[in-house]
Scaffold this motif. Structure first.
Motif, PDB file in Angstrom:
ATOM      1  N   SER A  53       0.829  -1.242  -0.252  1.00  0.00           N
ATOM      2  CA  SER A  53      -0.257   0.076   0.334  1.00  0.00           C
ATOM      3  C   SER A  53       0.675   1.111   0.009  1.00  0.00           C
ATOM      4  CB  SER A  53      -0.826   0.080   1.091  1.00  0.00           C
ATOM      5  OG  SER A  53      -0.509   0.271   2.636  1.00  0.00           O
ATOM      6  N   GLY A  54       0.367   2.559  -0.049  1.00  0.00           N
ATOM      7  CA  GLY A  54       0.944   3.842   0.459  1.00  0.00           C
ATOM      8  C   GLY A  54       1.813   3.577   1.802  1.00  0.00           C
ATOM      9  N   GLY A  55       0.944   2.704   2.365  1.00  0.00           N
ATOM     10  CA  GLY A  55       1.577   3.086   3.948  1.00  0.00           C
ATOM     11  C   GLY A  55       1.920   4.326   4.547  1.00  0.00           C
ATOM     12  N   VAL A  56       0.624   4.733   4.326  1.00  0.00           N
ATOM     13  CA  VAL A  56      -0.006   6.253   4.938  1.00  0.00           C
ATOM     14  C   VAL A  56      -0.723   5.846   6.075  1.00  0.00           C
ATOM     15  CG1 VAL A  56      -0.840   8.455   4.715  1.00  0.00           C
ATOM     16  CG2 VAL A  56       0.332   6.952   2.743  1.00  0.00           C
ATOM     17  N   PRO A  57      -1.007   6.359   7.326  1.00  0.00           N
ATOM     18  CA  PRO A  57      -1.518   6.185   8.164  1.00  0.00           C
ATOM     19  C   PRO A  57      -2.428   7.355   8.523  1.00  0.00           C
ATOM     20  CG  PRO A  57       0.083   6.466   9.299  1.00  0.00           C
ATOM     21  CD  PRO A  57       0.807   6.469   7.598  1.00  0.00           C
ATOM     22  N   VAL A 119       4.635  14.824   7.294  1.00  0.00           N
ATOM     23  CA  VAL A 119       3.187  15.687   6.020  1.00  0.00           C
ATOM     24  C   VAL A 119       3.320  16.244   4.511  1.00  0.00           C
ATOM     25  CG1 VAL A 119       1.838  17.144   6.180  1.00  0.00           C
ATOM     26  CG2 VAL A 119       3.521  16.386   8.268  1.00  0.00           C
ATOM     27  N   PRO A 120       3.018  15.592   4.302  1.00  0.00           N
ATOM     28  CA  PRO A 120       2.938  15.580   2.312  1.00  0.00           C
ATOM     29  C   PRO A 120       2.110  16.223   1.827  1.00  0.00           C
ATOM     30  CG  PRO A 120       1.672  13.484   2.535  1.00  0.00           C
ATOM     31  CD  PRO A 120       2.029  14.035   4.279  1.00  0.00           C
ATOM     32  N   LYS A 121       2.412  17.406   1.294  1.00  0.00           N
ATOM     33  CA  LYS A 121       1.691  18.533   1.656  1.00  0.00           C
ATOM     34  C   LYS A 121       0.831  18.105   0.181  1.00  0.00           C
ATOM     35  CE  LYS A 121       4.828  21.277   3.488  1.00  0.00           C
ATOM     36  NZ  LYS A 121       4.125  21.882   5.017  1.00  0.00           N
ATOM     37  N   GLY A 122      -0.352  19.531   0.880  1.00  0.00           N
ATOM     38  CA  GLY A 122      -2.158  19.257  -0.506  1.00  0.00           C
ATOM     39  C   GLY A 122      -2.465  17.581   0.361  1.00  0.00           C
ATOM     40  N   TYR A 123      -1.980  16.682   1.059  1.00  0.00           N
ATOM     41  CA  TYR A 123      -2.915  15.056   1.123  1.00  0.00           C
ATOM     42  C   TYR A 123      -4.006  15.834   2.233  1.00  0.00           C
ATOM     43  CZ  TYR A 123      -3.128  10.926  -0.544  1.00  0.00           C
ATOM     44  OH  TYR A 123      -3.083   9.740  -1.857  1.00  0.00           O
ATOM     45  N   GLY A 124      -4.970  15.960   1.500  1.00  0.00           N
ATOM     46  CA  GLY A 124      -5.564  16.075   2.721  1.00  0.00           C
ATOM     47  C   GLY A 124      -6.821  14.817   3.069  1.00  0.00           C
ATOM     48  N   ARG A 138      -3.350  14.822   8.380  1.00  0.00           N
ATOM     49  CA  ARG A 138      -3.721  13.932   9.163  1.00  0.00           C
ATOM     50  C   ARG A 138      -3.560  12.743   8.778  1.00  0.00           C
ATOM     51  NH1 ARG A 138      -9.871  15.718  10.534  1.00  0.00           N
ATOM     52  NH2 ARG A 138      -9.319  17.680  11.948  1.00  0.00           N
ATOM     53  N   SER A 139      -3.251  12.924   7.295  1.00  0.00           N
ATOM     54  CA  SER A 139      -2.021  11.730   6.061  1.00  0.00           C
ATOM     55  C   SER A 139      -0.608  11.784   6.334  1.00  0.00           C
ATOM     56  CB  SER A 139      -2.841  11.634   5.385  1.00  0.00           C
ATOM     57  OG  SER A 139      -4.166  11.574   4.861  1.00  0.00           O
ATOM     58  N   LEU A 140       0.256  11.086   6.793  1.00  0.00           N
ATOM     59  CA  LEU A 140       1.218  10.579   7.423  1.00  0.00           C
ATOM     60  C   LEU A 140       1.808   9.505   5.783  1.00  0.00           C
ATOM     61  CD1 LEU A 140       1.654  10.921  11.245  1.00  0.00           C
ATOM     62  CD2 LEU A 140       1.367  12.392   9.243  1.00  0.00           C
ATOM     63  N   ASP A 141       2.598  10.389   5.707  1.00  0.00           N
ATOM     64  CA  ASP A 141       3.889   9.445   4.474  1.00  0.00           C
ATOM     65  C   ASP A 141       5.446   9.066   4.988  1.00  0.00           C
ATOM     66  OD1 ASP A 141       4.769   8.959   1.957  1.00  0.00           O
ATOM     67  OD2 ASP A 141       5.085  11.199   0.932  1.00  0.00           O
TER      68      ASP A 141
END
Length: 555
Positions: A53-57, A119-124, A138-141
């Motif tokens: 997956s993208g591995g994003v929590p 924190v990935p910018k613009g990923y809301g 809230r979504s972390l890279d």
């Protein structure tokens, strides 16, 4: 009752079944709270669904966003979650448990393991325009991780066959944004990203702690004593049963049941045909929990996804189901076998496939469940990535091509009259910048990171030949129902009583959000949080002298 005598092959405090993000987090916390831990993995590779997956929590109020100056509020986050769940979450109080402990979990891993995020910018949030939603934070890279740190284990970390070694912020899941120089350098240095990086970092933490993991060792059955306590698990290794005692408990984190057709038919609406997870998610944990009387929750829902395929790409001997499709972009629509639209094509990947299992009471059928197609023209094909095909590449055989819509409909088995009528209506409205049928271009997710959907981004006529079609399959990332768990991840039985020694986390357990999916990582975030909670709880559970249980009472 008669006794069956056997000898334990191993005895530890805690057995963790699975190696995804939830499982490895659970093993970490169980060890750090004083327990001896053994991890079992069914396949030959580490990481489960998390690894590909993208591995994003998704974690509100996390310290990374705070350090970036992004403001979050507890009550706003709770308002946002409850607005989306519409009262269908299994246990409302667990939303508070998540909000209080998710950020603690992330900080703990940051402080005590190699796991690091940005924190990935613009990923809301996927519905950032709703009250309480945020446009980022809230979504972390996961940060890149050098696999060579794992030694001989490096090659056993499961990988996604199409993701390049770029972070989410760098475009790792979007081949339009590839930085080939960065990608080449990371490939040379064996540096990985996204879900594989998260799993590798978690696993490095376990290696540093001396926690043992057994691959090719599926858990098969829980062992109970006469008091109903879980005291171990029967696993399989090299075709032989092995008995593993657990003095404090067993944590089930084996993933969902999306590859088990019998369970799919028993619990899910419709019949999703294209799971996007590894083919080992067959409901092992669910079956083991049901055998000992676990109550279930959220069983009729899943992490739906409109899947695509490039038939030339295989994964573990099967065609690999892919997340990439330009379904939200201008000059495209999705139609069923009647040539009719049935959904806002750009809605979230959790929402859009709900229409696959819509029942038509007039025809007594499910018209959207199969033979469903993304229709687009050369304006889209010549300017955007389509699954794995770049704009300058010729259309492969699996991308059906025709000079007219009528010919295209004939090739894909769709009603030609219906398709032409649908495209004509869509084009007429698209020229006006509106979609009165499905409100395309009005959802935040359709233009996430760009202020939301718009007519310019999401609407545009399909009028420049040649015309193309690719199948859109009824897919799912995983299932989201399972044993009912409490605030510590302990499994509850059908009478509402806790089952001593049994815990569950990740897609094996019920989804605390119910049917909603607030943002990227809404599976991984709660899954790792309940791994954190169950790992702490099981380590503090009473110690049972399982060595004394050399006899199982059986019928």
């Amino acid at each position: 009752m008669t006794g069956k005598k056997y000898q334990w092959d191993r005895v530890v405090d805690v057995v963790v079944v699975g190696t995804g993000g939830a499982a490895l987090t659970a093993a970490t916390l169980a060890h750090d709270n004083g327990a001896s831990v053994l991890v079992l993995e069914k396949s030959a590779q580490i990481g489960g669904t998390t690894a590909i997956s993208g591995g994003v929590p998704w974690i509100p109020l996390n310290h990374y966003m705070e350090e970036e100056g992004i403001k979050d509020e507890y009550e706003k986050a709770k308002q946002y979650i409850l607005r989306l769940s519409n009262g269908k979450e299994p246990d409302t109080k667990l939303i508070d448990v998540f909000l209080e402990n998710g950020r603690k979990m992330i900080k703990y891993l940051h402080d005590y393991t190699p796991v690091k995020f940005a924190v990935p910018k613009g990923y809301g949030d996927y519905y950032a325009d709703l009250p309480g939603g945020l446009v980022e934070g809230r979504s972390l890279d996961p940060l890149p991780f050098e696999l060579n740190q794992l030694g001989e284990w490096a090659e056993l970390i499961r990988r996604n066959p199409i993701f390049p070694p770029l972070t989410l912020a760098e475009g790792g899941a979007d081949k339009d944004s590839i930085d080939y120089a960065v990608m080449a350098e990371r490939m040379e240095k064996n540096i990985t990203t996204m879900g594989r990086a998260l799993i590798a970092a978690l696993f490095k933490g376990l290696l540093d702690r001396g926690v043992e993991t057994l691959v090719n060792t599926p858990g098969k059955k829980l062992i109970q004593n006469d008091a109903g306590e879980i005291i171990g698990v029967i696993a399989e290794q090299n075709g032989q049963e092995i008995y593993i005692g657990a003095r404090k408990g067993v944590i089930l984190a084996t993933g969902g049941f999306e590859w088990n057709k019998e369970l799919i038919r028993a619990f899910l609406p419709g019949e999703p045909t294209h799971p996007l997870s590894p083919p080992y998610n067959e409901g092992d944990g669910l079956i083991m929990a049901m055998e000992v009387g676990a109550a279930l929750a959220n069983m009729s829902d899943a992490w739906w996804y409109p899947a695509t395929q490039d038939p030339s790409i295989e994964y573990e001997g099967r065609p690999f189901n892919i997340i990439n499709s330009p379904r939200n972009l201008a000059n495209s629509i999705i139609v069923n076998r009647f040539g009719k639209r049935f959904v806002n094509e750009g809605s979230t990947y959790k929402d859009m496939p709900r229409k696959f299992f819509a029942y038509d009471e007039v025809t007594q059928s499910y018209p959207n469940e199969s033979n469903t197609w993304l229709i687009f023209d050369s304006q889209l094909k010549d300017n955007h990535l389509v699954v794995t095909i770049a704009p300058d590449e010729p259309a492969p055989e699996w991308m059906i091509q025709a000079d007219s819509l009528k010919e295209l409909a004939s090739k894909i088995g769709v009603d030609p009259v219906g398709l032409e009528e649908t495209v004509n209506r869509f084009n007429e409205n698209a020229e006006k910048g509106v979609d009165p049928d499905f409100q395309r271009g009005t959802l935040y997710f359709e233009g996430m990171g760009r202020g939301g959907g718009s007519a310019e981004l999401n609407l545009g006529p399909i009028n420049k030949g040649p015309f193309y079609a690719i199948p859109i399959y009824f897919g799912l990332l995983g299932t989201s129902g399972g044993p009912r768990v409490d605030e510590n991840g302990q499994v509850v039985n059908v009478r509402g009583e806790k089952i001593p020694g049994l815990y569950a986390a990740g897609n094996t357990a019920m989804a605390i959000f119910g049917p909603n999916y607030p943002g990227a990582g809404a599976t991984i975030g709660p899954g790792m949080t309940w791994g954190y909670l169950s790992g702490k709880a099981v380590a503090k559970a009473p110690t049972r002298l399982v060595e004394q249980y050399q006899t199982l009472s059986q019928e």
